[in-house]
Write an enzyme that holds these catalytic residues in place. Sequence first.
Site, PDB file in Angstrom:
ATOM      1  N   GLY A 239      23.039  39.630  39.824  1.00  0.00           N
ATOM      2  CA  GLY A 239      24.321  39.234  39.235  1.00  0.00           C
ATOM      3  C   GLY A 239      25.455  39.153  40.236  1.00  0.00           C
TER       4      GLY A 239
ATOM      5  N   GLY B  35      34.903  42.741  40.538  1.00  0.00           N
ATOM      6  CA  GLY B  35      34.567  43.725  39.511  1.00  0.00           C
ATOM      7  C   GLY B  35      35.737  43.876  38.577  1.00  0.00           C
TER       8      GLY B  35
ATOM      9  N   LYS C 256      40.978  32.451  49.473  1.00  0.00           N
ATOM     10  CA  LYS C 256      41.620  33.752  49.670  1.00  0.00           C
ATOM     11  C   LYS C 256      42.404  33.786  50.981  1.00  0.00           C
ATOM     12  CE  LYS C 256      38.170  36.125  46.881  1.00  0.00           C
ATOM     13  NZ  LYS C 256      36.789  36.644  46.928  1.00  0.00           N
TER      14      LYS C 256
ATOM     15  N   VAL D 188      43.184  38.482  45.527  1.00  0.00           N
ATOM     16  CA  VAL D 188      42.408  38.623  46.760  1.00  0.00           C
ATOM     17  C   VAL D 188      41.916  40.060  46.888  1.00  0.00           C
ATOM     18  CG1 VAL D 188      42.417  38.454  49.281  1.00  0.00           C
ATOM     19  CG2 VAL D 188      43.809  36.886  47.934  1.00  0.00           C
TER      20      VAL D 188
ATOM     21  N   ARG E 282      40.528  32.958  23.079  1.00  0.00           N
ATOM     22  CA  ARG E 282      39.964  31.721  22.569  1.00  0.00           C
ATOM     23  C   ARG E 282      39.324  31.958  21.204  1.00  0.00           C
ATOM     24  NH1 ARG E 282      36.887  28.829  27.355  1.00  0.00           N
ATOM     25  NH2 ARG E 282      38.526  29.966  28.435  1.00  0.00           N
TER      26      ARG E 282
ATOM     27  N   THR F 251      36.727  40.384  30.462  1.00  0.00           N
ATOM     28  CA  THR F 251      36.455  41.730  30.956  1.00  0.00           C
ATOM     29  C   THR F 251      37.618  42.300  31.753  1.00  0.00           C
ATOM     30  OG1 THR F 251      35.249  40.665  32.744  1.00  0.00           O
ATOM     31  CG2 THR F 251      33.943  41.547  30.933  1.00  0.00           C
ATOM     32  N   VAL F 252      38.277  41.445  32.589  1.00  0.00           N
ATOM     33  CA  VAL F 252      39.434  41.960  33.336  1.00  0.00           C
ATOM     34  C   VAL F 252      40.573  42.284  32.371  1.00  0.00           C
ATOM     35  CG1 VAL F 252      41.217  41.418  35.037  1.00  0.00           C
ATOM     36  CG2 VAL F 252      38.842  40.790  35.491  1.00  0.00           C
TER      37      VAL F 252
ATOM     38  N   GLU G 194      26.394  33.412  41.614  1.00  0.00           N
ATOM     39  CA  GLU G 194      26.312  32.469  40.510  1.00  0.00           C
ATOM     40  C   GLU G 194      25.035  31.633  40.633  1.00  0.00           C
ATOM     41  OE1 GLU G 194      28.869  32.245  38.293  1.00  0.00           O
ATOM     42  OE2 GLU G 194      30.080  33.723  39.360  1.00  0.00           O
TER      43      GLU G 194
ATOM     44  N   ILE H 292      41.378  46.110  46.396  1.00  0.00           N
ATOM     45  CA  ILE H 292      41.911  46.482  47.713  1.00  0.00           C
ATOM     46  C   ILE H 292      43.400  46.131  47.775  1.00  0.00           C
ATOM     47  CG2 ILE H 292      41.677  46.127  50.191  1.00  0.00           C
ATOM     48  CD1 ILE H 292      38.820  45.113  49.629  1.00  0.00           C
TER      49      ILE H 292
END
Lengths: 438, 438
Positions: free
Chosen positions: A187, A306, A205, A132, A45, A13-14, A190, A136
């Site tokens: 969600g 996100g 971080k 991190v 993959r 997704t990223v 985990e 931001i």
Amino acid sequence: MKTVRLGLLGCGTVGGGVVRLIRENASVLATRVGAPLEIAKVLVRDPNKERVPGLERDRITTDAAAVLGDPSIDVVVEVLGGVDPAKGYVEQAIDTGRSVVTANKMLLAVHGPELVERAEKAGVDLAFEASVGGGIPVIRTLREALTSDAVTRLCGIVNGTSNYILTRMRQDGLPFVTALKEAQDKGYAEADPGLDVDGHDAAHKLVVLAMLAFGARVPHETVYTEGIRDIEPIDHEFAARFGYTVKHLAIGQMRETNGKKSVELRVHPALLPTHTTLANVNGVLNAILLEGRALGPCLLSGRGAGDLPTAVSVVADVVDVAGARLSGAGGRMTRSVRLAETHLAPIDDAECAYYLRFQVFDRPGVLAHIAGALAEENVSILEMVQRGGGDARGEPVQVVMMTHVAREGALRRALAAAAKGGDYIAKPTHVLRVAPVG
Amino acid sequence: MKTVRLGLLGCGTVGGGVVRLIRENASVLATRVGAPLEIAKVLVRDPNKERVPGLERDRITTDAAAVLGDPSIDVVVEVLGGVDPAKGYVEQAIDTGRSVVTANKMLLAVHGPELVERAEKAGVDLAFEASVGGGIPVIRTLREALTSDAVTRLCGIVNGTSNYILTRMRQDGLPFVTALKEAQDKGYAEADPGLDVDGHDAAHKLVVLAMLAFGARVPHETVYTEGIRDIEPIDHEFAARFGYTVKHLAIGQMRETNGKKSVELRVHPALLPTHTTLANVNGVLNAILLEGRALGPCLLSGRGAGDLPTAVSVVADVVDVAGARLSGAGGRMTRSVRLAETHLAPIDDAECAYYLRFQVFDRPGVLAHIAGALAEENVSILEMVQRGGGDARGEPVQVVMMTHVAREGALRRALAAAAKGGDYIAKPTHVLRVAPVG
């Protein structure tokens, strides 16, 4: 016009977001970089999985060598996550003279300093804004905005899952397990939430931030780390009563004791004055407060995770390293990280004010016993409040004390002494630190 | 090794800070730039005044031509402030091919777009981080971190004086004049505080931010601007009762109505929900909330003024433009500002929820009269509270209403209608907007 060719390792997704943003903003990015960006190769993959619409099939490969071994690739973007095989790929990219952008906090936390040195030696850049705080711009701020300043302290809410749970506990008086369940249902957490709620993700971080802020070279497993599982709704209530909000913080600061410099790194729940900005960063939002000697306090807040926020940070890094490479300025970013051998201050040397919730049997002498144990170690009490007691059932009474600033080692000895003798203490004492920022 | 030679225009407290930071951090700055920075010439008004310790007398000149006419100067740093003579100097520097760093918000607010275009034409950079928000890296974030994103809205507390006054009014119930006096005594407000408390300074900064965020080319005097002189302690009380905090905000957002794009820019006091981060930015601190389409919300907060924070921002800009120049990448920063002809949405088109404080004579029919006037314009009331009344002295009664979202034009017509007829309204109605951010 020359193009800057990118090799993308991973297209989840990223990675998909990165492809989309680079294509949608091609023209403005080309202006900033000085040449068009081209997504030349994408390592995946499963080649049959549907990727970003419009991503040509001939760019996709399942063979890392097809990306890393292609001499036309200028910049490698690693969005695989995890240490293996990402580490080997990043090393290979560096060793073959490519600049690298990575969003991989685990890789940075475990191998950050050695990768930075490797990149420095190879004269390439290693950029990791997305590792991190998601979207931001904290790495950029540490690296660029504060380039002529010295960071004296940083204090951050860097794990969205923990912040969400603490926020829900405080807002609705939920017990930890209920708030965790809610976070899992939404969600935000985990199935195995340990990395988040036990503070390890925050410690990862913190180690990355401390590398940039203080040049610290600290193994993440040596960072003092406490999670939030022991926080109870009653702690939120008492904290509010004293004018505080409970947050899970990652704290780093430079210390100098007897002329000896050390860095203090710790992750734990802490009390922040209710009306501070940091105390009002709620839900899954993250925030990092930096204190510069010249700049003073600077708070950055936003979505800490996100896909799209993370992709925005990755693309900003791509623009930086691609532009630098194109103009022959590659490696400057990496060279300006100043790693130093670091002495990590032991937690016993930490100094702060404390919130202590004793659970005691309501019998004569209990307060004298606790106050005596604290006084013996020069821990002085600022405020005290008691709840419960006076009933016949022998239920433990809650006694909460706020202390003046004390040394952690002294406090621990005092609590150990209070726990012994007289059979006053019914259950383990809850200890929360007051954050060093107002 | 080549050095990058700087010409400094002005050496007051910010300029002195710039000299100090550049010298104290010479080594790390040289690494980042790719070459040492040299402060070659410094323009001052009084050559005999004591400057930064260690600044060589032979660098100091009272002749602008000695700086601008020196072909060995690579980068010009303008920290004079004001439009004249700064504008002419900056133009001359640009026209002779130097990159420029300026901390001058007035210059940018009045001539920003034309200077950006001039720099673009000359192929040089124009950097101005310090012009807005002092040490807060907001320009850098807009320019770099958000390079692949679209800013949809920004909302900021960008004037420290007004924020200090509002904070003190709220905390201690002070009237405006008392809080202003206190701010003046502490050196936070000028003897003539109009630029700050009437919102003009905030409008200047909003125009600069909007140029970067939206490519907006808007004369600062066309921005809808309201100050804080009319706020009374009772407004803070009522706002708190409804769960809000009063802040002075600069708001910019992109709008699209009937397929036509426009930008909405306004400066006015506004109500923010009490538990939002922005509502808890207090005292002289500034903060800017950016909302990116991909990034989501991103808040940056810190000292909006002050010599050292401003100098830190100037030096960060110097590093950027010096490094770009050295590697032949000068002008990229400027080229990526995308100016566009901008349609400024009229304030009557703005839509928000409102706080209305009516001061009415307590007589039968007054509520029906007001409610009727509002209903006539489809402004619907969410909550209402009344204070005072029932006494014989005929003192006006405070009636506060919170509305649902309404159009500004409709609200104004409703208030005009309410003011007419029936002789119910004792004093002008106080209108505060609810901020568009939660």
